[in-house]
Design a protein around this motif. Structure first.
Motif, PDB file in Angstrom:
ATOM      1  N   GLU A   1       0.822  -1.203   0.000  1.00 39.57           N
ATOM      2  CA  GLU A   1       0.000   0.000   0.000  1.00 39.57           C
ATOM      3  C   GLU A   1       0.861   1.261   0.000  1.00 39.57           C
ATOM      4  N   GLU A   2       1.945   1.240   0.767  1.00 41.22           N
ATOM      5  CA  GLU A   2       2.845   2.391   0.791  1.00 41.22           C
ATOM      6  C   GLU A   2       3.558   2.549  -0.552  1.00 41.22           C
ATOM      7  N   TRP A   3       3.885   1.416  -1.178  1.00 40.10           N
ATOM      8  CA  TRP A   3       4.482   1.496  -2.517  1.00 40.10           C
ATOM      9  C   TRP A   3       3.506   2.140  -3.500  1.00 40.10           C
ATOM     10  N   ALA A   4       2.215   1.772  -3.409  1.00 39.13           N
ATOM     11  CA  ALA A   4       1.201   2.376  -4.279  1.00 39.13           C
ATOM     12  C   ALA A   4       1.102   3.876  -4.017  1.00 39.13           C
ATOM     13  N   MET A   5       1.169   4.277  -2.747  1.00 36.86           N
ATOM     14  CA  MET A   5       1.117   5.695  -2.409  1.00 36.86           C
ATOM     15  C   MET A   5       2.341   6.421  -2.954  1.00 36.86           C
ATOM     16  N   PHE A   6       3.492   5.790  -2.825  1.00 33.78           N
ATOM     17  CA  PHE A   6       4.718   6.390  -3.361  1.00 33.78           C
ATOM     18  C   PHE A   6       4.597   6.579  -4.875  1.00 33.78           C
ATOM     19  N   HIS A   7       4.033   5.582  -5.547  1.00 34.41           N
ATOM     20  CA  HIS A   7       3.901   5.655  -7.003  1.00 34.41           C
ATOM     21  C   HIS A   7       2.984   6.806  -7.414  1.00 34.41           C
ATOM     22  N   VAL A   8       1.852   6.964  -6.700  1.00 37.62           N
ATOM     23  CA  VAL A   8       0.927   8.059  -6.990  1.00 37.62           C
ATOM     24  C   VAL A   8       1.600   9.404  -6.756  1.00 37.62           C
ATOM     25  N   MET A   9       2.281   9.535  -5.609  1.00 38.24           N
ATOM     26  CA  MET A   9       2.939  10.801  -5.295  1.00 38.24           C
ATOM     27  C   MET A   9       4.052  11.114  -6.286  1.00 38.24           C
ATOM     28  N   PHE A  10       4.763  10.075  -6.707  1.00 41.20           N
ATOM     29  CA  PHE A  10       5.849  10.309  -7.660  1.00 41.20           C
ATOM     30  C   PHE A  10       5.297  10.771  -9.007  1.00 41.20           C
ATOM     31  N   ARG A  11       4.158  10.175  -9.425  1.00 39.67           N
ATOM     32  CA  ARG A  11       3.553  10.607 -10.683  1.00 39.67           C
ATOM     33  C   ARG A  11       3.008  12.031 -10.587  1.00 39.67           C
ATOM     34  N   ILE A  12       2.468  12.393  -9.425  1.00 39.78           N
ATOM     35  CA  ILE A  12       2.018  13.777  -9.240  1.00 39.78           C
ATOM     36  C   ILE A  12       3.208  14.727  -9.332  1.00 39.78           C
ATOM     37  N   LEU A  13       4.325  14.335  -8.723  1.00 43.46           N
ATOM     38  CA  LEU A  13       5.554  15.143  -8.815  1.00 43.46           C
ATOM     39  C   LEU A  13       5.975  15.296 -10.272  1.00 43.46           C
ATOM     40  N   GLU A  14       5.957  14.195 -11.003  1.00 38.16           N
ATOM     41  CA  GLU A  14       6.354  14.225 -12.411  1.00 38.16           C
ATOM     42  C   GLU A  14       5.415  15.121 -13.225  1.00 38.16           C
ATOM     43  N   ALA A  15       4.092  15.021 -12.957  1.00 42.21           N
ATOM     44  CA  ALA A  15       3.112  15.811 -13.702  1.00 42.21           C
ATOM     45  C   ALA A  15       3.247  17.301 -13.413  1.00 42.21           C
ATOM     46  N   THR A  16       3.384  17.660 -12.140  1.00 45.22           N
ATOM     47  CA  THR A  16       3.499  19.082 -11.788  1.00 45.22           C
ATOM     48  C   THR A  16       4.840  19.649 -12.234  1.00 45.22           C
ATOM     49  N   LYS A  17       5.863  18.823 -12.208  1.00 41.13           N
ATOM     50  CA  LYS A  17       7.173  19.292 -12.682  1.00 41.13           C
ATOM     51  C   LYS A  17       7.127  19.598 -14.171  1.00 41.13           C
ATOM     52  N   GLY A  18       6.381  18.774 -14.918  1.00 40.20           N
ATOM     53  CA  GLY A  18       6.243  19.015 -16.353  1.00 40.20           C
ATOM     54  C   GLY A  18       5.529  20.320 -16.657  1.00 40.20           C
ATOM     55  N   LEU A  19       4.646  20.744 -15.748  1.00 33.59           N
ATOM     56  CA  LEU A  19       3.927  22.008 -15.920  1.00 33.59           C
ATOM     57  C   LEU A  19       4.549  23.144 -15.125  1.00 33.59           C
ATOM     58  N   CYS A  20       5.623  22.845 -14.403  1.00 36.70           N
ATOM     59  CA  CYS A  20       6.289  23.832 -13.540  1.00 36.70           C
ATOM     60  C   CYS A  20       5.300  24.413 -12.522  1.00 36.70           C
ATOM     61  N   LEU A  21       4.534  23.525 -11.875  1.00 38.96           N
ATOM     62  CA  LEU A  21       3.583  23.920 -10.847  1.00 38.96           C
ATOM     63  C   LEU A  21       4.118  23.540  -9.470  1.00 38.96           C
ATOM     64  N   PRO A  22       3.832  24.334  -8.467  1.00 38.74           N
ATOM     65  CA  PRO A  22       4.334  24.043  -7.119  1.00 38.74           C
ATOM     66  C   PRO A  22       3.527  22.941  -6.433  1.00 38.74           C
ATOM     67  N   LEU A  23       4.113  22.403  -5.372  1.00 36.85           N
ATOM     68  CA  LEU A  23       3.470  21.394  -4.540  1.00 36.85           C
ATOM     69  C   LEU A  23       3.386  21.908  -3.109  1.00 36.85           C
ATOM     70  N   PRO A  24       2.519  21.333  -2.292  1.00 32.87           N
ATOM     71  CA  PRO A  24       2.391  21.811  -0.910  1.00 32.87           C
ATOM     72  C   PRO A  24       3.689  21.615  -0.125  1.00 32.87           C
ATOM     73  N   PRO A  25       4.013  22.533   0.784  1.00 34.46           N
ATOM     74  CA  PRO A  25       5.183  22.356   1.647  1.00 34.46           C
ATOM     75  C   PRO A  25       5.091  21.027   2.403  1.00 34.46           C
ATOM     76  N   GLY A  26       6.192  20.298   2.430  1.00 32.29           N
ATOM     77  CA  GLY A  26       6.215  18.998   3.087  1.00 32.29           C
ATOM     78  C   GLY A  26       6.057  17.846   2.125  1.00 32.29           C
ATOM     79  N   TYR A  27       5.687  18.138   0.881  1.00 32.37           N
ATOM     80  CA  TYR A  27       5.479  17.077  -0.111  1.00 32.37           C
ATOM     81  C   TYR A  27       6.791  16.329  -0.378  1.00 32.37           C
ATOM     82  N   SER A  28       7.880  17.085  -0.569  1.00 33.40           N
ATOM     83  CA  SER A  28       9.164  16.459  -0.893  1.00 33.40           C
ATOM     84  C   SER A  28       9.649  15.577   0.248  1.00 33.40           C
TER      85      SER A  28
END
Length: 803
Positions: free
Chosen positions: A653-680
């Motif tokens: 389950e944690e691996w699935a969460m990591f995968h979702v968060m990593f894809r969100i990071l990849e998607a927002t990075k592609g659009l140069c959009l910020p993420l909430p503090p603490g996300y990294s």
């Protein structure tokens, strides 16, 4: 795809009332026929009464009661009928028909009557002509409770529309009669037209003239009995030699005339393609669609069919029974992929089969006049969710996702299903990134609701960020689209008349002309990238600039974070917004800066305060949206606070969460959009728990995971001193910026204290002071020994080990 909700059925809502008043034996087959639907929703209908009479009644949808309005003492053919708002006058057009072979055959004579029905009294003949005549009372919105004047539109097949002003008077306290029936005031509204349509909701008349060239005109009727031509649009149209009579739309329903002649559409032959044109007046263009029909699917006894055109909020629906359903996006018509095209069983609507005689009405309503039923329509979100399945074309997936996110009313259940779909199909599609689409489309809907002027300025889809559009999104198999520019429409109304809808239309047309003249009016998030790279370089350089240069950026970020909904922080399960995250703080402030600059350039009339509020809210909603997605996925996976413990290996389950968060990071990075503090920090904690150590370090080396101060501190204190853990700690320290230990963190708002590095810096500084002459010969320094010593001293300093 389309969900039809029955609102009226003559058999259920009318027949029982009629039977209560008349003997069934004297009626025979009771088949009430809908004649018209008035602005207040009242349904005017007729039926053959006892003893060979024809009766006219009204169904009130608010009280669900039926009322008898008038009775003809013989059977007549009612071709058009309208009841005034006060229910004191009835206008009726009768076709003088003869009966033969069991059905009525229409003849040329038409008699139009104006009847007093409160109580039944006088009858005046308005017209007795050799052409069809349609009647329609105006329903003006007025604050007066007693109105002693009615206004009647009379549209003749000869190609003219007259407006009758009927003065009324009250006699004996209750009788309402025409004041001077022999001399009714009359004005000519329109003439020389081939097509005319009435819109009861807006009290507007649209008609098409063809004197020199085809021109669409619109007449607005006002509550003060005045009317005015408000709008003209020249149109390039093909010659319609097959059209021999005027077409009336929404002027009631003539059951003795083929209902196909009562609509806008022309027949589509089975052996030909279906071709239809949609004119986007507010966009200054038209699109002609040509659809290849499947010849083998037509019943032999139905050589022609008629498409139905339906206005449904932000879409125009084109439906051709047993062939296709085309949901055309009127707001984002730039690409075909924002519209839905369905065929086969996907396009089938049970209530709108080949035998139906369906007419589209205002207010997203449909009337099957022959079956005696009315429906309201909306989009079926469950079917749209089905279109997201992996076996669907990506163009359909994008159109369905965009429709649910932008145009449907916010629905937590649908939103949860979309997020679940994203988490289960986490890898980006070939043609578009579903996470980017979710973020941009959701933000667009929220912002557009706050200010419609943002329509042409904010990004609404990730597809527009692509340099080259995928072929899968630019074409629909079997559908050809030919765009053309429209002539400029003309707003003709007087200044005092340009209010409400017309004022908004004038504003929309002015904005359209402006946006056509300026390059790239829509904000692209990738515009932030160049400045973001520059800021990153400045933050990581040895010669850092003074914090004063970041003051505006930091002030922007403070405003955004102050607007983020954190008041229910105790109920949140994902630990965000609990630390300083300098990179994300800078990116938040930078996005606010660039978006504010863009809106000030194109929407200066809103004022700086309004624009500042809009952009700050946009950034805040972005952070909240990401947080909301993580919350839903976290709860779905049933994760808890143990996730933050670095000692244990991560679960599936944690691996699935990591995968979702990593894809969100990849998607927002592609659009140069910020993420909430603490996300990294959270992502790095999940990474170190779920990834093999060497893979984790590779993620760090490629900049995919960040070594934030909270993460490193948690790692140093959370892991024991086993050989493997010490090796990981040393590997982490080696990857920290070389100059980090030399910085005075206490003097910078951007670089908080980091004890391990501070302590290492202190040891190295002391050694430097005691260093020998660098030009003198000396032994090599054992770097690993220095690292181990610094770490040990740090642990001792923190009290985790003794000397």
């Amino acid at each position: 795809m389309l969900r039809l909700n029955p609102t009226f059925d003559t058999q259920k809502d009318v027949v029982s009332s009629i039977l209560a008043k008349e003997e069934r034996a004297n009626i025979g087959v009771l088949e009430p026929r809908i004649l018209s639907v008035e602005r207040d929703g009242g349904v005017v209908y007729s039926w053959r009464g006892a003893t060979g009479t024809t009766r006219i009644g009204k169904y009130d949808p608010h009280s669900t009661e039926n009322k008898l309005l008038y009775t003809f003492d013989k059977q007549v053919c009612v071709s058009s009928c309208s009841l005034n708002k006060e229910e004191t006058l009835l206008a009726v057009s009768l076709s003088q028909s003869t009966q033969g072979e069991g059905h009525f055959k229409p003849v040329s004579k038409c008699l139009t009557l104006l009847i007093e029905i409160h109580p039944i009294n006088n009858t005046k003949v308005l017209k007795a002509v050799d052409c069809k005549v349609k009647v329609q009372f105006l329903y003006p919105k007025t604050c007066r409770t007693t109105v002693l004047e009615s206004h009647l539109l009379l549209a003749a097949e000869d190609g003219y529309v007259d407006l009758y002003h009927i003065a009324l008077t009250r006699q004996e306290g209750y009788r309402v009669v025409m004041q001077n029936p022999e001399r009714l005031s009359r004005e000519r509204v329109a003439e020389d037209f081939s097509w005319v349509q009435w819109d009861s909701d807006t009290q507007r008349l649209f008609y098409l003239t063809a004197r020199d060239k085809h021109t669409l005109k619109s007449v607005q009727f006002f509550p003060d009995r005045n009317f005015e031509i408000m709008f003209e649009l020249p149109l390039e149209m093909p010659k319609m030699s097959s059209v021999t009579s005027v077409r009336f739309v929404n002027f009631g329903y003539d059951h003795y005339q083929d209902l196909k002649d009562e609509g806008l559409s022309h027949p589509v032959r089975w052996h030909k393609d279906a071709t239809y044109t949609i004119a986007f007046v507010h966009r200054g263009c038209s699109k002609t669609f040509t659809v290849s029909l499947e010849k083998g699917s037509a019943p032999a006894n139905l050589p022609t069919i008629h498409p139905i055109f339906i206005h449904l909020d932000y879409y125009i629906v084109v439906y051709l029974a047993n062939h296709f359903l085309h949901l055309i996006n009127c707001r984002q018509q730039d690409l075909l992929c924002y519209s839905l095209f369905l065929s086969g069983t996907d396009a089938h609507i049970e209530a709108l089969g080949l035998g139906s005689e369906v007419v589209s009405m205002s207010g997203s309503r449909l009337l099957d006049a022959r079956a005696g039923r009315m429906y309201t329509m909306d989009l079926n979100p469950d079917f749209l969710l089905e279109l997201l399945s992996s076996d669907r074309p990506e163009a359909q997936q994008l159109a369905a996702l965009h429709c649910m996110l932008v145009y449907l009313q916010p629905n937590p259940v649908i939103e949860l299903k979309i997020i679940n779909w994203i988490s289960e199909n986490i890898m980006s599609f070939d043609a578009f990134d579903q996470i980017q689409e979710f973020i941009l489309a959701s933000l667009y809907r929220i912002s557009y609701q706050q200010c419609v002027s943002l329509d042409k300025l904010l990004p609404y889809s990730c597809v527009l960020e692509k340099k080259e559009l995928p072929v899968a999104l630019t074409a629909i198999p079997g559908v050809k689209c030919t765009p053309e520019l429209l002539c400029q429409p003309i707003i003709k109304g007087k200044a005092k008349s340009l209010q409400g809808y017309w004022e908004e239309l004038q504003h929309v047309l002015d904005r359209m002309r402006y946006f056509e003249a300026v390059p790239s009016p829509r904000f692209r998030t990738t515009l932030i990238k160049e400045d973001w790279i520059r800021f990153q370089a400045a933050m990581n350089s040895e010669k850092k600039k003074s914090p004063r240069s970041y003051r505006q950026i930091d002030e922007n970020t403070k405003k955004v974070l102050s607007m983020v909904d954190t008041w229910r922080l105790d109920r949140r399960v994902v630990p965000l917004f609990q630390e300083e995250d300098q990179q994300q703080r800078v990116l938040v402030g930078l996005m606010v800066d660039k978006l504010r600059e863009h809106l000030n350039r194109h929407l200066s009339r809103l004022g700086k305060k309004k624009i500042d509020l809009l952009v700050v809210n946009y950034a805040a909603k972005l952070l909240e949206l990401v947080w909301h997605v993580l919350e839903l996925v976290w709860q779905k996976l049933k994760l808890g606070p143990w996730v933050l413990c670095i000692k244990q290996q991560g679960s599936s389950e944690e691996w699935a969460m990591f995968h979702v968060m990593f894809r969100i990071l990849e998607a927002t990075k592609g659009l140069c959009l910020p993420l909430p503090p603490g996300y990294s920090t959270l992502l790095s904690v999940l990474g170190v728990r779920c990834l093999p150590r060497h893979t984790f370090l590779q993620y760090v080396d490629h900049g995919l995971l960040q070594l934030t101060e909270p993460f490193v501190s948690r790692l140093m204190t959370g892991l024991d001193n086993s050989d493997a853990n010490e090796q990981l700690k040393f590997s982490i320290l080696k990857r920290l910026p070389e100059d980090s230990a030399l910085l005075d963190y206490g003097k910078s708002n951007f670089y908080p204290d980091f004890l391990p590095l501070n302590y290492l810096a202190k040891i190295l500084s002391n050694r430097e002071e005691q260093a020998q002459n660098p030009f003198e010969e000396q032994e090599n320094v054992d770097v690993r020994f220095v690292e181990e010593t610094a770490l040990k001293q740090t642990l001792i300093k923190l009290g985790f080990e003794v000397k």
